[in-house]
Design a protein around this motif. Sequence first.
Motif, PDB file in Angstrom:
ATOM      1  N   LEU A  33       0.818  -1.213   0.000  1.00  0.00           N
ATOM      2  CA  LEU A  33       0.000   0.000   0.000  1.00  0.00           C
ATOM      3  C   LEU A  33       0.856   1.270   0.000  1.00  0.00           C
ATOM      4  O   LEU A  33       0.363   2.344  -0.333  1.00  0.00           O
ATOM      5  CB  LEU A  33      -0.924   0.017   1.221  1.00  0.00           C
ATOM      6  CG  LEU A  33      -1.933  -1.142   1.336  1.00  0.00           C
ATOM      7  CD1 LEU A  33      -2.735  -1.013   2.623  1.00  0.00           C
ATOM      8  CD2 LEU A  33      -2.859  -1.174   0.129  1.00  0.00           C
ATOM      9  N   TRP A  34       2.119   1.136   0.385  1.00  0.00           N
ATOM     10  CA  TRP A  34       3.012   2.293   0.435  1.00  0.00           C
ATOM     11  C   TRP A  34       3.758   2.533  -0.883  1.00  0.00           C
ATOM     12  O   TRP A  34       4.435   3.545  -1.023  1.00  0.00           O
ATOM     13  CB  TRP A  34       4.034   2.132   1.564  1.00  0.00           C
ATOM     14  CG  TRP A  34       3.596   2.695   2.874  1.00  0.00           C
ATOM     15  CD1 TRP A  34       3.806   3.965   3.341  1.00  0.00           C
ATOM     16  CD2 TRP A  34       2.864   2.047   3.909  1.00  0.00           C
ATOM     17  NE1 TRP A  34       3.256   4.135   4.587  1.00  0.00           N
ATOM     18  CE2 TRP A  34       2.673   2.962   4.965  1.00  0.00           C
ATOM     19  CE3 TRP A  34       2.353   0.756   4.057  1.00  0.00           C
ATOM     20  CZ2 TRP A  34       2.001   2.654   6.142  1.00  0.00           C
ATOM     21  CZ3 TRP A  34       1.688   0.438   5.217  1.00  0.00           C
ATOM     22  CH2 TRP A  34       1.507   1.374   6.246  1.00  0.00           C
ATOM     23  N   LEU A  35       3.635   1.621  -1.840  1.00  0.00           N
ATOM     24  CA  LEU A  35       4.423   1.747  -3.066  1.00  0.00           C
ATOM     25  C   LEU A  35       4.165   3.076  -3.761  1.00  0.00           C
ATOM     26  O   LEU A  35       5.095   3.845  -4.018  1.00  0.00           O
ATOM     27  CB  LEU A  35       4.129   0.568  -4.000  1.00  0.00           C
ATOM     28  CG  LEU A  35       5.017   0.412  -5.243  1.00  0.00           C
ATOM     29  CD1 LEU A  35       5.055  -1.039  -5.696  1.00  0.00           C
ATOM     30  CD2 LEU A  35       4.571   1.282  -6.412  1.00  0.00           C
ATOM     31  N   GLN A  36       2.925   3.362  -4.074  1.00  0.00           N
ATOM     32  CA  GLN A  36       2.636   4.582  -4.823  1.00  0.00           C
ATOM     33  C   GLN A  36       2.783   5.851  -3.976  1.00  0.00           C
ATOM     34  O   GLN A  36       3.374   6.835  -4.455  1.00  0.00           O
ATOM     35  CB  GLN A  36       1.255   4.490  -5.463  1.00  0.00           C
ATOM     36  CG  GLN A  36       1.220   3.443  -6.577  1.00  0.00           C
ATOM     37  CD  GLN A  36       0.034   3.595  -7.509  1.00  0.00           C
ATOM     38  OE1 GLN A  36      -0.837   4.422  -7.287  1.00  0.00           O
ATOM     39  NE2 GLN A  36       0.007   2.793  -8.547  1.00  0.00           N
ATOM     40  N   PRO A  37       2.312   5.895  -2.716  1.00  0.00           N
ATOM     41  CA  PRO A  37       2.534   7.122  -1.936  1.00  0.00           C
ATOM     42  C   PRO A  37       4.011   7.480  -1.781  1.00  0.00           C
ATOM     43  O   PRO A  37       4.391   8.656  -1.909  1.00  0.00           O
ATOM     44  CB  PRO A  37       1.895   6.794  -0.582  1.00  0.00           C
ATOM     45  CG  PRO A  37       0.879   5.754  -0.872  1.00  0.00           C
ATOM     46  CD  PRO A  37       1.437   4.945  -1.997  1.00  0.00           C
ATOM     47  N   ILE A 162      -2.883   5.545   6.347  1.00  0.00           N
ATOM     48  CA  ILE A 162      -2.281   6.303   5.250  1.00  0.00           C
ATOM     49  C   ILE A 162      -3.197   7.427   4.808  1.00  0.00           C
ATOM     50  O   ILE A 162      -2.781   8.577   4.618  1.00  0.00           O
ATOM     51  CB  ILE A 162      -1.941   5.375   4.067  1.00  0.00           C
ATOM     52  CG1 ILE A 162      -0.807   4.418   4.443  1.00  0.00           C
ATOM     53  CG2 ILE A 162      -1.524   6.185   2.834  1.00  0.00           C
ATOM     54  CD1 ILE A 162      -0.551   3.338   3.416  1.00  0.00           C
ATOM     55  N   SER A 163      -4.483   7.097   4.631  1.00  0.00           N
ATOM     56  CA  SER A 163      -5.428   8.113   4.152  1.00  0.00           C
ATOM     57  C   SER A 163      -5.707   9.178   5.220  1.00  0.00           C
ATOM     58  O   SER A 163      -5.950  10.346   4.888  1.00  0.00           O
ATOM     59  CB  SER A 163      -6.738   7.450   3.718  1.00  0.00           C
ATOM     60  OG  SER A 163      -7.359   6.796   4.811  1.00  0.00           O
ATOM     61  N   GLY A 164      -5.658   8.789   6.492  1.00  0.00           N
ATOM     62  CA  GLY A 164      -5.996   9.738   7.545  1.00  0.00           C
ATOM     63  C   GLY A 164      -4.830  10.543   8.075  1.00  0.00           C
ATOM     64  O   GLY A 164      -4.996  11.709   8.464  1.00  0.00           O
ATOM     65  N   LEU A 165      -3.629   9.943   8.109  1.00  0.00           N
ATOM     66  CA  LEU A 165      -2.477  10.604   8.717  1.00  0.00           C
ATOM     67  C   LEU A 165      -1.371  10.943   7.730  1.00  0.00           C
ATOM     68  O   LEU A 165      -0.499  11.750   8.048  1.00  0.00           O
ATOM     69  CB  LEU A 165      -1.887   9.703   9.815  1.00  0.00           C
ATOM     70  CG  LEU A 165      -2.808   9.307  10.974  1.00  0.00           C
ATOM     71  CD1 LEU A 165      -2.089   8.352  11.918  1.00  0.00           C
ATOM     72  CD2 LEU A 165      -3.297  10.535  11.724  1.00  0.00           C
ATOM     73  N   GLY A 166      -1.403  10.328   6.545  1.00  0.00           N
ATOM     74  CA  GLY A 166      -0.281  10.445   5.621  1.00  0.00           C
ATOM     75  C   GLY A 166       0.658   9.271   5.786  1.00  0.00           C
ATOM     76  O   GLY A 166       0.709   8.630   6.857  1.00  0.00           O
ATOM     77  N   TRP A 167       1.439   8.973   4.746  1.00  0.00           N
ATOM     78  CA  TRP A 167       2.227   7.744   4.765  1.00  0.00           C
ATOM     79  C   TRP A 167       3.331   7.761   5.821  1.00  0.00           C
ATOM     80  O   TRP A 167       3.628   6.731   6.432  1.00  0.00           O
ATOM     81  CB  TRP A 167       2.793   7.467   3.384  1.00  0.00           C
ATOM     82  CG  TRP A 167       3.801   8.460   2.869  1.00  0.00           C
ATOM     83  CD1 TRP A 167       3.560   9.577   2.135  1.00  0.00           C
ATOM     84  CD2 TRP A 167       5.220   8.410   3.058  1.00  0.00           C
ATOM     85  NE1 TRP A 167       4.731  10.239   1.846  1.00  0.00           N
ATOM     86  CE2 TRP A 167       5.776   9.531   2.399  1.00  0.00           C
ATOM     87  CE3 TRP A 167       6.087   7.534   3.707  1.00  0.00           C
ATOM     88  CZ2 TRP A 167       7.143   9.795   2.377  1.00  0.00           C
ATOM     89  CZ3 TRP A 167       7.445   7.790   3.687  1.00  0.00           C
ATOM     90  CH2 TRP A 167       7.967   8.913   3.029  1.00  0.00           C
ATOM     91  N   GLN A 168       3.946   8.904   6.093  1.00  0.00           N
ATOM     92  CA  GLN A 168       5.025   8.941   7.078  1.00  0.00           C
ATOM     93  C   GLN A 168       4.505   8.716   8.500  1.00  0.00           C
ATOM     94  O   GLN A 168       5.041   7.891   9.249  1.00  0.00           O
ATOM     95  CB  GLN A 168       5.764  10.281   7.002  1.00  0.00           C
ATOM     96  CG  GLN A 168       6.674  10.403   5.786  1.00  0.00           C
ATOM     97  CD  GLN A 168       7.429  11.717   5.776  1.00  0.00           C
ATOM     98  OE1 GLN A 168       6.819  12.779   5.903  1.00  0.00           O
ATOM     99  NE2 GLN A 168       8.735  11.659   5.628  1.00  0.00           N
ATOM    100  N   GLN A 169       3.462   9.462   8.868  1.00  0.00           N
ATOM    101  CA  GLN A 169       2.911   9.318  10.220  1.00  0.00           C
ATOM    102  C   GLN A 169       2.337   7.915  10.433  1.00  0.00           C
ATOM    103  O   GLN A 169       2.402   7.368  11.540  1.00  0.00           O
ATOM    104  CB  GLN A 169       1.836  10.373  10.460  1.00  0.00           C
ATOM    105  CG  GLN A 169       2.365  11.788  10.630  1.00  0.00           C
ATOM    106  CD  GLN A 169       2.820  12.416   9.319  1.00  0.00           C
ATOM    107  OE1 GLN A 169       2.469  11.933   8.236  1.00  0.00           O
ATOM    108  NE2 GLN A 169       3.584  13.499   9.406  1.00  0.00           N
ATOM    109  N   ALA A 170       1.779   7.333   9.377  1.00  0.00           N
ATOM    110  CA  ALA A 170       1.246   5.980   9.488  1.00  0.00           C
ATOM    111  C   ALA A 170       2.351   4.982   9.847  1.00  0.00           C
ATOM    112  O   ALA A 170       2.153   4.082  10.675  1.00  0.00           O
ATOM    113  CB  ALA A 170       0.572   5.581   8.171  1.00  0.00           C
TER     114      ALA A 170
END
Length: 406
Positions: A33-37, A162-170
């Motif tokens: 799920l992190w590939l594209q972000p 990812i959708s709520g916090l962003g990929w880094q914070q997740a």
Amino acid sequence: MVFSPARLSMRQVVLCGAMVVTLSMGIRHGFGLWLQPITQAQGWTRETFAFALAVQNLAWGVFGVFAGMLADRFGAFRVLAGGAVLYALGLVGMALSPNAFLFALTAGVLIGAAQAATTYAVVYGIIGRQIDPSKRSWAMGVAAAAGSFGQFLMVPVEGFLISGLGWQQALLVLAALVLLIGPFAWGLREPGFQSGQPAPREQTIVQALREAFRYPSFQLLMAGYFVCGFQVVFIGVHMPSYLKDEGLSPQVASYALALIGLFNVFGTYAVGVLGQKFARRKILAAIYFGRSVAIVAFLWAPLTPASVYLFSAVIGLLWLSTVPPTNATLAQIFGVAHLSMLSGFVFFSHQIGSFMGVWLGGLLYDRTGSYDIVWWLAIALGVFAALVNLPVREAPIRRAPLAQPA
């Protein structure tokens, strides 16, 4: 918890082992799920991300051998607790890495080492030593099913983060969550290892390895596990991007990965039960061949959300269901004294396949703009794995009596 002087209770081993695997495997199953972000935010190619995860799988295999040796010799608790800390550090590094090299070092090497210390090879060593052989395959099936439930539970959670916090914070949230492995590892302290002294062994490590690598069935199990790694990691990492390329929404990919995890709960548990009654080599051959059939049907059918969900359910039944019969067969052939180490070597073969599957997926996509070649490679390898598992001999190996000291 109260510990028996000779053996942990079956309930304690299964529960704590299942929770460790749920957290460790559940988090890793969502990495696709992190590939594209990440690639979009960092301006990297898919090959860059795929290479880091390929390194992760290879490091998992390499470090798995040594994690298994340490767990067999000194007990699994220390290995599991150390692995939890490494996992958290790797997730933090994955979130904060400013370049591709550091990303490969943290998401690849560090998390790979952590997974080696917190997943099947170590947990199955505890099961092999603490669970009666009549219930061993079942218990291994429960642990594998827990990993699948972790996928079903954690993949939607990771998508939500990812959708709520962003990929880094997740990733930082997951780093805190994975530390819960430590308390469950405490419940897996084996009585024979609590003194901190090495457990006595009838064979040395060198003798056990020489015996295994000279035995054809061990080599065949390694060959089949290579294919398992190639198939599941390619699908797990690249299918979300494949579906998005074909015009389906990201939610379809999240639900698909969750369905794989859900149905593999049933698949791995069922195989663990069947492994107590039927020849495991035939079960393994059926699983690998069934995967190839499922992929062919998926590629030939019109691609819709319904077809994706159907494929996910079918492939989920076969996803990690190779794990209980493979490890139970190792225990039956070679015994349990060096089970974590031997499982680590077989899993190293799995991770070489994982490296090839995830890396070739990214490489060939960047070269051709399509995943077609890798899909068909996965089909051909599934047929190969079905064939090589059929000649496996499951009977306990016959050893010459050990010489008694004067």
